[in-house]
Design a protein around this motif. Structure first.
Motif, PDB file in Angstrom:
ATOM      1  N   PRO A 149     -37.489  45.391 -66.349  1.00  0.00           N
ATOM      2  CA  PRO A 149     -37.930  44.159 -67.016  1.00  0.00           C
ATOM      3  C   PRO A 149     -38.283  44.451 -68.457  1.00  0.00           C
ATOM      4  O   PRO A 149     -39.050  45.357 -68.753  1.00  0.00           O
ATOM      5  N   LEU A 150     -37.678  43.713 -69.383  1.00  0.00           N
ATOM      6  CA  LEU A 150     -37.896  43.924 -70.814  1.00  0.00           C
ATOM      7  C   LEU A 150     -38.961  42.966 -71.310  1.00  0.00           C
ATOM      8  O   LEU A 150     -38.841  41.758 -71.114  1.00  0.00           O
ATOM      9  N   PRO A 151     -40.012  43.475 -71.942  1.00  0.00           N
ATOM     10  CA  PRO A 151     -41.011  42.577 -72.518  1.00  0.00           C
ATOM     11  C   PRO A 151     -40.350  41.616 -73.484  1.00  0.00           C
ATOM     12  O   PRO A 151     -39.450  42.003 -74.232  1.00  0.00           O
ATOM     13  N   PRO A 152     -40.715  40.351 -73.460  1.00  0.00           N
ATOM     14  CA  PRO A 152     -40.067  39.371 -74.336  1.00  0.00           C
ATOM     15  C   PRO A 152     -40.246  39.748 -75.793  1.00  0.00           C
ATOM     16  O   PRO A 152     -41.297  40.201 -76.213  1.00  0.00           O
ATOM     17  N   GLN A 311     -25.112  35.179 -69.011  1.00  0.00           N
ATOM     18  CA  GLN A 311     -26.251  36.017 -68.630  1.00  0.00           C
ATOM     19  C   GLN A 311     -25.881  37.490 -68.497  1.00  0.00           C
ATOM     20  O   GLN A 311     -26.664  38.275 -67.971  1.00  0.00           O
ATOM     21  N   SER A 312     -24.691  37.861 -68.982  1.00  0.00           N
ATOM     22  CA  SER A 312     -24.251  39.253 -68.881  1.00  0.00           C
ATOM     23  C   SER A 312     -24.694  40.037 -70.113  1.00  0.00           C
ATOM     24  O   SER A 312     -24.171  39.825 -71.213  1.00  0.00           O
ATOM     25  N   PRO A 313     -25.631  40.988 -69.969  1.00  0.00           N
ATOM     26  CA  PRO A 313     -26.035  41.814 -71.118  1.00  0.00           C
ATOM     27  C   PRO A 313     -24.887  42.663 -71.664  1.00  0.00           C
ATOM     28  O   PRO A 313     -24.756  42.831 -72.864  1.00  0.00           O
ATOM     29  N   ARG A 314     -24.029  43.163 -70.765  1.00  0.00           N
ATOM     30  CA  ARG A 314     -22.940  44.032 -71.220  1.00  0.00           C
ATOM     31  C   ARG A 314     -21.919  43.256 -72.043  1.00  0.00           C
ATOM     32  O   ARG A 314     -21.396  43.783 -73.040  1.00  0.00           O
ATOM     33  N   CYS A 315     -21.627  42.033 -71.660  1.00  0.00           N
ATOM     34  CA  CYS A 315     -20.697  41.222 -72.458  1.00  0.00           C
ATOM     35  C   CYS A 315     -21.284  40.951 -73.842  1.00  0.00           C
ATOM     36  O   CYS A 315     -20.592  41.020 -74.856  1.00  0.00           O
ATOM     37  N   ALA A 346     -28.664  40.673 -76.603  1.00  0.00           N
ATOM     38  CA  ALA A 346     -28.284  41.490 -75.443  1.00  0.00           C
ATOM     39  C   ALA A 346     -29.497  42.187 -74.846  1.00  0.00           C
ATOM     40  O   ALA A 346     -29.638  42.286 -73.621  1.00  0.00           O
ATOM     41  N   SER A 347     -30.405  42.665 -75.701  1.00  0.00           N
ATOM     42  CA  SER A 347     -31.570  43.404 -75.201  1.00  0.00           C
ATOM     43  C   SER A 347     -32.557  42.502 -74.471  1.00  0.00           C
ATOM     44  O   SER A 347     -33.362  42.972 -73.672  1.00  0.00           O
ATOM     45  N   GLU A 348     -32.509  41.193 -74.742  1.00  0.00           N
ATOM     46  CA  GLU A 348     -33.485  40.273 -74.155  1.00  0.00           C
ATOM     47  C   GLU A 348     -33.021  39.645 -72.853  1.00  0.00           C
ATOM     48  O   GLU A 348     -33.812  38.991 -72.158  1.00  0.00           O
ATOM     49  N   ASP A 355     -30.315  51.922 -69.521  1.00  0.00           N
ATOM     50  CA  ASP A 355     -29.462  52.564 -70.508  1.00  0.00           C
ATOM     51  C   ASP A 355     -28.917  51.563 -71.518  1.00  0.00           C
ATOM     52  O   ASP A 355     -28.760  51.881 -72.702  1.00  0.00           O
ATOM     53  N   LEU A 356     -28.607  50.367 -71.059  1.00  0.00           N
ATOM     54  CA  LEU A 356     -28.090  49.371 -71.992  1.00  0.00           C
ATOM     55  C   LEU A 356     -29.182  48.912 -72.954  1.00  0.00           C
ATOM     56  O   LEU A 356     -28.935  48.721 -74.145  1.00  0.00           O
ATOM     57  N   ILE A 357     -30.399  48.730 -72.454  1.00  0.00           N
ATOM     58  CA  ILE A 357     -31.509  48.349 -73.335  1.00  0.00           C
ATOM     59  C   ILE A 357     -31.706  49.404 -74.417  1.00  0.00           C
ATOM     60  O   ILE A 357     -31.839  49.096 -75.605  1.00  0.00           O
ATOM     61  N   LYS A 358     -31.685  50.669 -74.006  1.00  0.00           N
ATOM     62  CA  LYS A 358     -31.898  51.751 -74.964  1.00  0.00           C
ATOM     63  C   LYS A 358     -30.768  51.797 -75.989  1.00  0.00           C
ATOM     64  O   LYS A 358     -31.007  51.891 -77.199  1.00  0.00           O
TER      65      LYS A 358
END
Length: 696
Positions: A149-152, A311-315, A346-348, A355-358
């Motif tokens: 879970p990513l902090p907003p 809703q796809s972070p990778r896309c 993408a990060s949100e 790994d994608l967030i980083k």
């Protein structure tokens, strides 16, 4: 004998029909009557082919010049004749189906003629088919990617970059740090000045990695700090001339084999969440376009995927990478700013893998630094450290971000935290040692700089650290300094043990001392020497301490004594207020652009009091030569050493040396020494280089 001819004649005789009477009572041959008036079968076929060819070329011309509203025509004809293209045009013409709708029609003709782009869906389909052929056994990765879970991130995630000089005196768009700390600038292709100003600091551009951030780069050169400018709004991105991240070099020969093996086993980052593995083929197809350099098509492909899978972070991450690549191709800061925004999106998104967030936030921070958004990058890195508190590499990057805005104290705290957790971290050691030396804690800085360099860790093989370790050892009277200078030279950071400037143009003539004839600036030298008394008198008139025009040297180059300077030109810019105090001197120099236009030098008066010693040091660049005009020179006690050659000044005479070589000054006379310093471009620099090299 001609059998065919005889056979043909014989056949004509045998099949010649009898004459018949037509309706009008006229006798005609039966064959003519049957044909209806004199056209043979061959003639009919010929006319048919002529008309067919005429129709084809007419159709092409109509399509090319866009003379007909094809959509309406086709629609009406289809209704009238119930014409089905997909049934009629199967076979050879279906091979020319360019828009992917299963038939050959007007839209296909437009694509084939170059009047219309191929749809993204077709590009994706072809890429997927090609991937399927080349990778028949591709197996999706296991479903063990737990999302974090990513902090907003609030709307003000990038803080306003407007700055004031009091709080960030070193954060200036023309005064940003080169994180690599060294540069060999090679000859550039000719281009216009306007072109040279576009999309500065693109990866690989030699003029983009050399502006000096005084506190972090500490080039051991007495250069007054330029005034900080207020940074423009995000929409008008500043065109900076600084690279954004340290180049991490792998020192394979210096590292243990077990460490190299450990790096070889580094896990591939897991960027796909569980759902995205089901659309991996589509993502790979779009990614393939990007990796092939088809960035425009890749942007369109990822935009289609984002619309299809919002809703796809990778896309979304793929879209940001494609926009990033397009920005580099277009040399567009605006497009790069768009990519930075997409990285944030993408990060949100929920269900992004760790790994994608980083990867996304690291890339975002890099590109923010690239555009000079230093505090925005700092906020991004702080978010990363908050999410991944155990990642020491991220903390190291955070320390660098603090240094980039001149906040040495915060950087120092970060590196102390890293070393408390990872005491052998070489990257943290060299940076912590650098900070200690900038605080004039010379002895304390040496073990950190030395141990960090000896570690061979990525990011430590940097000319600045060899430079400052050697300088610290010299100030402690330790001759091992030259061992480190030699090692820096062998690593390619210094031109030689003596010439240790870090911002260099490759191939320029290098010698410590020059004659006026060597430089080609004979006219300038003669002007200075003929008018030296005028220059001296104006300098003495402003030497009164109550005026405050002469300011102390502030680069920590003195072991002891007093050294003051009064600057007239800095980085190719005239100090108008100063020149009003010495108008004759400035007037003499106005017609010498090799001096007044030298963006990597200064023109200034220098006064040194008795009992002063200036440490051995080098200037920052090999792009200039330094002239010293003697104005008030005591008879004994004043001397300057450059490499192993020591000389003395004379009143009314010019000394010329290359200050990228090590030099040292002593003032042991019983009265002050006054000289006039004039920096000039290295004579071998082209006019184009003089116009486009960034200021120092």
């Amino acid at each position: 004998m001609a059998p065919r001819k005889n056979f043909r004649n014989q056949a004509k005789k045998e099949v010649k029909p009898a004459a018949v009477v037509n309706k009008n009572g006229v006798k005609v041959e039966a064959s003519v009557a049957a044909s209806g008036g004199g056209f043979s079968g061959t003639k009919i076929f010929t006319w048919f082919m002529v008309l067919a060819l005429l129709g084809v070329w007419s159709s092409v011309a109509v399509v090319w010049f866009d003379l007909v509203d094809y959509d309406n025509v086709i629609a009406e004809r289809a209704k009238e004749f119930r014409f089905n293209f997909s049934e009629v045009l199967q076979g050879k013409l279906s091979a020319y189906d360019a828009d992917g709708d299963g038939d050959f029609d007007v839209e296909d003709a437009k694509v084939l003629l170059g009047l219309k782009e191929r749809p993204v869906s077709v590009l994706l389909r072809e890429a997927k088919e090609e991937s399927a052929v080349k990778e028949p056994d591709a197996v999706p990765p296991p479903d063990d990617d737990a999302a974090v879970p990513l902090p907003p991130i609030s709307d003000d995630f990038i803080p306003d970059d407007s700055r004031d000089e009091a709080t960030h005196p070193y954060e200036d768009e023309n005064n940003a740090i080169d994180m690599k700390g060294e540069l060999v600038e090679k000859a550039q292709p000719q281009q216009t000045l306007e072109e040279s100003k576009q999309y500065k600091n693109q990866p690989g551009s030699p003029e983009t990695k050399e502006t000096v951030q005084l506190r972090y780069n500490a080039e051991a050169e007495s250069v007054p700090e330029p005034e900080a400018d207020v940074e423009p709004e995000v929409e008008s991105v500043p065109e900076l001339e600084a690279e954004f991240v340290p180049e991490l070099k792998e020192n394979a020969e210096d590292q243990p084999k077990d460490k190299l093996k450990e790096k070889a086993k580094k896990k591939k980052p897991k960027l796909l969440n569980k759902f995205e593995k089901t659309i991996k083929t589509e993502i790979d197809a779009a990614e393939k376009l990007r990796k092939k350099g088809k960035v425009e098509e890749a942007v369109r492909a990822f935009e289609t995927l984002v619309l299809q899978y919002p809703q796809s972070p990778r896309c979304r991450y793929g879209k940001a990478l494609a926009e990033d690549g397009l920005a580099e191709k277009m040399l567009s800061n605006d497009m790069l700013q768009k990519a930075i925004g997409t990285y944030k999106e993408a990060s949100e998104l929920p269900n992004a893998t760790p790994d994608l967030i980083k990867a996304t936030l690291k890339k975002r921070a890099e590109r923010q630094q690239f555009l000079g958004r230093m505090r925005g990058a700092l906020a991004t890195l702080e978010k990363l450290v908050q999410i991944f508190p155990e990642d020491m590499a991220l903390k190291n990057d955070l320390g660098v971000a603090h240094l980039l805005i001149g906040d040495n104290n915060s950087a120092k705290r970060v590196y102390e935290e890293v070393l408390a957790t990872a005491p052998s971290d070489g990257f943290a050691k060299v940076h912590y040692g650098f900070i200690l030396k900038s605080e004039n804690k010379i002895a304390e800085s040496i073990p950190f700089l030395r141990d960090g360099l000896e570690s061979g860790d990525p990011g430590t093989d940097d000319g600045r650290f060899y430079f400052h370790l050697g300088d610290a050892l010299q100030r402690m009277g330790d001759d091992s300094a030259y061992k480190w200078y030699e090692r820096g030279h062998q690593r390619g950071h210094f031109a030689s043990v003596w010439q240790r400037s870090l911002y260099n143009v490759d191939g320029l003539k290098a010698q410590p001392w020059w004659t006026p004839k060597d430089t080609g600036y004979m006219d300038l030298v003669k002007t200075l020497e003929r008018n030296w008394r005028i220059i001296r008198d104006e300098a003495q008139s402003v030497m009164d301490k109550t005026t405050g025009l002469f300011v102390p040297e502030e680069e920590n180059l003195r072991e002891k004594g007093e050294w003051g300077q009064f600057t007239l030109w800095q980085q190719g810019k005239k100090a108008g207020e100063s020149c009003r105090s010495v108008p004759k001197t400035c007037g003499l120099l106005e017609r010498y652009p090799e001096a007044t236009g030298c963006k990597r030098g200064q023109i200034k008066f220098s006064v040194m009091q008795p009992g002063t010693h200036v440490w051995p040091h080098t200037g920052p660049t090999n792009c200039r030569l330094r002239m010293h005009l003697g104005l008030v020179i005591p008879k004994t006690g004043c001397k300057i050493r450059c490499t192993n050659d020591t000389r003395a000044w004379e009143e009314g005479k010019v000394l010329i040396f290359d200050d990228s070589f090590e030099h040292e000054v002593w003032q042991d006379a019983d009265s002050y020494r006054l000289i006039f310093i004039v920096d000039v471009w290295h004579p071998e620099l082209t006019q184009y280089q003089r116009q486009t090299l960034s200021p120092i």
